[in-house]
Design an enzyme around this catalytic site. Structure first.
Site, short mmCIF file in Angstrom:
data_model
loop_
_atom_site.label_atom_id
_atom_site.label_comp_id
_atom_site.label_asym_id
_atom_site.label_seq_id
_atom_site.Cartn_x
_atom_site.Cartn_y
_atom_site.Cartn_z
N ASP A 177 0.85 -1.20 0.00
CA ASP A 177 0.00 0.00 0.00
C ASP A 177 0.88 1.25 0.00
OD1 ASP A 177 -1.83 2.06 0.51
OD2 ASP A 177 -3.06 0.78 1.80
N GLU A 218 -1.48 -5.65 -10.80
CA GLU A 218 -0.46 -5.04 -11.65
C GLU A 218 -1.03 -4.64 -13.01
OE1 GLU A 218 4.03 -6.09 -13.34
OE2 GLU A 218 2.95 -7.50 -12.06
#
Length: 237
Positions: free
Chosen positions: A145, A219
């Site tokens: 994060d 991703e």
């Protein structure tokens, strides 16, 4: 019961104060299906903080293969694929989010992956209390994060003290492999790791993409938003 034991995820300080965490739990409940998965597969594939003296290949896997720890595995898709591609390496996957733990546990059991163990616990506590110095061959930290707002930067996992902790636990020649799609965070991590005197960067700056790391749905979403994937690889001197 395993379902009740998995709810404890951090060491309680004697002064009852709480350290700044790199995570905030938004969901911490189990439904009946989750409990069934935990009870069916947990004994063989989960590690519990209180059951372990020290984490190493010998005590956890009963062999002397290299040990790699992944910190924050999300839903565990790439974790599972990496372990299945490298059966001669032992992997311990750490995370605190229940959904990912349940999914990776189920997949690990169904694919009968013997070189992967899962642990739901605060990684800082695990490293401080359960991992000996100079004992780990590698750390994987993929897309943590970024805590994008400036006032939340203090929550970022990769800070000088945590990087120093990782370096202490690495064997000589061991590696830290970090990947992010948040460019400013990646720049910060590259600078912080470059400042650690125990670590060396074999590249001039960011590392070239590592071919054996599978891409993830997260991703791909980042790439669709034109995010740049930055990879960092440092080794212990």
């Amino acid at each position: 019961m395993i379902a009740s034991r998995i709810m404890d995820i951090e060491v309680r300080r004697d002064d009852n104060k709480r350290d700044i965490k790199s995570y905030v739990l938004r969901s911490n409940t189990l439904d009946d299906k989750d409990k069934e998965i935990l009870e069916k597969y947990g004994e063989n594939h989960l590690l519990f903080f209180d059951d372990i003296d020290k984490i190493d290949s010998s005590s956890v896997f009963s062999n002397s293969n290299p040990l790699v720890m992944e910190i924050g595995f999300g839903m565990g898709d790439s974790t599972l694929k990496i372990a299945m591609m490298n059966e001669s390496v032992n992997y311990i996957a750490l995370d605190v989010y229940l959904d990912g733990v349940i999914k990776l546990l189920k997949n690990t059991a169904e694919y009968d992956v013997k070189n992967l163990k899962i642990m739901r616990f605060n990684a800082v506590d695990v490293l401080n209390y359960k991992v000996s110095d100079d004992s780990v061959d590698g750390f994987h930290i993929f897309f943590p994060d970024p805590w994008m707002k400036k006032r939340h930067h203090k929550r970022r996992l990769m800070n000088p003290s945590f990087i120093e902790l990782l370096a202490k636990k690495l064997k000589k020649g061991g590696y830290i492999y970090f990947v992010s799609d948040w460019e400013e965070y990646a720049d910060e991590v590259l600078d912080l790791m470059s400042r650690n005197e125990s670590l060396v960067n074999p590249y001039a700056g960011f590392a070239p993409p590592v071919k054996w790391r599978p891409s993830t749905k997260f991703e791909k979403k980042g790439l669709e938003k034109d995010h740049v994937i930055k990879e960092i690889w440092f080794e212990k001197k």
